[in-house]
Enzyme design. Structure first.
Site, PDB file in Angstrom:
ATOM      1  N   MET B   1       0.823  -1.210   0.000  1.00  0.00           N
ATOM      2  CA  MET B   1       0.000   0.000   0.000  1.00  0.00           C
ATOM      3  C   MET B   1       0.861   1.265   0.000  1.00  0.00           C
ATOM      4  SD  MET B   1      -3.572  -0.396   1.857  1.00  0.00           S
ATOM      5  CE  MET B   1      -3.144  -0.691   3.551  1.00  0.00           C
ATOM      6  N   CYS B   2       1.447   1.634   1.126  1.00  0.00           N
ATOM      7  CA  CYS B   2       2.175   2.877   1.341  1.00  0.00           C
ATOM      8  C   CYS B   2       1.209   4.056   1.468  1.00  0.00           C
ATOM      9  CB  CYS B   2       3.182   3.226   0.232  1.00  0.00           C
ATOM     10  SG  CYS B   2       4.462   1.989   0.034  1.00  0.00           S
ATOM     11  N   GLY B   3       1.618   5.037   2.259  1.00  0.00           N
ATOM     12  CA  GLY B   3       0.828   6.254   2.407  1.00  0.00           C
ATOM     13  C   GLY B   3       1.700   7.443   2.083  1.00  0.00           C
ATOM     14  N   ARG B  32      -1.272   2.343   6.476  1.00  0.00           N
ATOM     15  CA  ARG B  32      -1.012   2.046   5.067  1.00  0.00           C
ATOM     16  C   ARG B  32       0.410   1.528   4.864  1.00  0.00           C
ATOM     17  NH1 ARG B  32      -4.668   3.636   1.331  1.00  0.00           N
ATOM     18  NH2 ARG B  32      -3.070   3.251  -0.223  1.00  0.00           N
ATOM     19  N   THR B 149       5.025   6.871   4.249  1.00  0.00           N
ATOM     20  CA  THR B 149       5.145   5.733   5.150  1.00  0.00           C
ATOM     21  C   THR B 149       5.059   4.471   4.307  1.00  0.00           C
ATOM     22  OG1 THR B 149       4.328   4.646   7.137  1.00  0.00           O
ATOM     23  CG2 THR B 149       2.679   5.797   5.814  1.00  0.00           C
TER      24      THR B 149
END
Lengths: 227, 298
Positions: B1-3, B32, B149
């Protein structure tokens, strides 16, 4: 009316209280405050209640809804009313990608714009968007109706089955096997009914109908070289 | 995902609060991606001086002796601002080209996180809350900044695999998604003489943009051509000295939401990242279009 502060009480408590409601529930109107973009609000309701959400939500709001009327006074993240069975979900603002995906029934109304993949793989849900929709909308849509009062993005109705698509504005491009169709009296009647339920003042005769050319999902032996 | 998050201030009175707002935005995206976090801040600059952010595993010993060593080798005044494993190093602009060599001769293990005049990059393994706290990001001021993140998919969880990635001078990139042609592109860029340190896909994306710009493209043009040359999923947020830009791949399955008021332009992977910004209720909130380059400049 029951008021529920989501930040104070949390999502699990909310959804579990909503799941406890049955067909003969006395708690028919719920007000949810401080949604603050949280995910999975009012997912999986199975009762004829009204849920008013006072702000914008995150992913999957109103997913799998059955019987309930859900109103969002804001915008929604990806997957609103995903796999809805029945009932009505109304969004005052915009919807992110795959609104109403795989929905089996009920009505989803988006008063703003919807982004990409609106109504992807829809299976009987009706969707009315007052604004525009993004690319790849109604991809592999099987049944139900998608009404768009504004414009549609690229590849509308790609690999379409039997869902009916109505667009009032421009379509950037049609997807594979999707084509313009004639508007017959029964289509105008269907549009009239859906537009009225969606509180939209557009006129049925302003729309163009699109549907499946039915060349892709019926196997044609002449195409065997292509595989 | 990653944010990913970004905040560009139009109202100077919010500058003292940039680090605080940006940290909050990033912390709200923790679920995330819990692997590593990083922030790029565009802070003050001094005319005629260059700024680097460096990182060392032995910060305490390295950073003590470094200022004198550099000042002797670069023959200029050297200021340092040690911050946990990182340190900002400010030198004369005329000594910029000799900096990497001088640093490597001091200790080749020290990594350069950012090069430019106003950009500072802080990134480490850990949750956004831990990473922003250890570097005191909430106390930092600036004109704009971006953060990331990470949920690692393409390469190991290390400091150097964390975002943001420095591209050109005062330019950096954060990425949500995964590039599928990063191996072939890395080989191609290495043949062109581009230095790529890790096996990370985003570093290749960053190196690609740097290489395009070294060959005369503007950042806008480099981003446009990334839509052709990069295969995979991406929402990129890029920081430059005077602003930030956003671009999403044509499929646009990685989420993005933006908000604009008279005071700021904000970017978040989700609306949750934006909910505590001032007067968000009255902001114009929208989803950036796929395959479209957006830019905001001071």
């Amino acid at each position: 009316m029951l008021e529920f502060d989501l930040q104070e009480n949390g999502l699990r408590k909310l959804n579990s209280a909503l799941h406890d409601q049955k067909e003969n529930s006395n708690q028919t109107v719920w007000k949810i405050t401080n949604p603050k973009g949280s995910h999975a609000i009012a997912v999986g309701i199975d009762a004829p209640i009204e849920v008013n959400i006072e702000g914008s939500t995150g992913y999957y709001c109103g997913g799998m809804n059955k019987l309930a009327n859900i109103n969002v006074k804001g915008s929604v993240g990806p997957g609103v009313a995903e796999n809805m069975m029945s009932g009505k979900v109304v969004i005052d603002g915009d919807a992110s990608q795959y609104a109403g995906a795989t929905g089996h029934g009920g009505l989803l109304v988006i008063k703003g714009n919807a982004s990409s993949r609106c109504g992807i793989s829809m299976k009987g849900i009706n969707i009315v968007v007052h604004g525009n929709i993004g690319h790849m909308s109604a991809f592999m849509a099987q049944s139900g109706t998608l009404v768009v009062c504004g414009d549609a993005g690229d590849a509308l109705g790609d690999s379409l089955y039997e869902a009916k698509l109505f667009v009032r504005g421009n379509v950037k491009s049609l997807g594979a096997d999707c084509e313009k169709k004639e508007m017959r009296p029964e289509h105008l009647e269907l549009l009239e009914q859906l537009l009225s339920e969606a509180e939209c003042d557009a006129k049925p005769e302003e729309f163009t109908r699109y549907g499946s050319a039915r060349k892709l999902y019926n196997f044609n032996i002449d195409n065997s070289d292509a595989y | 995902m990653c944010g990913i998050v970004g905040l560009f201030l139009k109202d100077n009175s919010l500058e003292a609060n940039l680090g605080n707002l940006l940290s909050d935005m990033l912390i709200s995206m923790s679920d995330r991606g819990p692997d590593s976090a990083g922030i790029a801040i565009y802070a003050d600059k001094e005319t005629g001086r260059s700024k680097f952010t460096i990182q060392s595993e032995n910060a305490k010993t390295d950073f003590e002796a470094l200022p004198n060593y550099l000042s002797k080798h670069l023959n200029c005044k050297v200021e340092t601002k040690v911050n946990d494993t990182h340190s900002v190093v400010i030198i004369d602009e005329s000594a910029t080209s000799k900096f990497s060599e001088a640093l490597a001769s001091f200790n080749p293990e020290i990594r350069i996180m950012s090069r430019g005049s106003s950009l500072e990059i802080y990134k480490e393994v850990g949750l956004p809350k831990q990473v922003t706290q250890r570097f005191n990001i909430p106390q930092m001021s600036g004109r704009h900044g971006i953060g990331h993140t990470r949920m690692a998919t393409e390469s190991a969880v290390t400091t150097m695999g964390a975002h943001p990635f420095n591209t050109g001078l005062d330019q950096c990139l954060v990425h949500n998604g995964s590039l599928s042609n990063h191996n072939s592109l890395r080989r191609r860029l290495r043949r062109e003489g581009v230095h790529i340190e890790t096996e990370n896909d985003t570093e290749v994306g960053a190196a690609y943009l740097t290489w395009k710009m070294q060959n005369g493209a503007t950042l806008g043009e480099a981003l446009e051509s990334s839509l052709e040359d990069l295969d995979g999923f991406f929402t990129f947020l890029v920081g430059t000295e005077d602003g930030f830009g956003v671009v999403r791949d044509p499929i646009a399955c990685k989420p993005a939401v933006m908000a604009e008021t008279d005071q700021y332009v904000a970017f978040g992977s989700e609306y949750r990242a934006l909910v505590n910004l001032p007067e968000i209720e009255s902001a114009h909130v929208w989803e950036p279009e796929p395959a479209t380059v957006y830019f905001w400049k001071h």
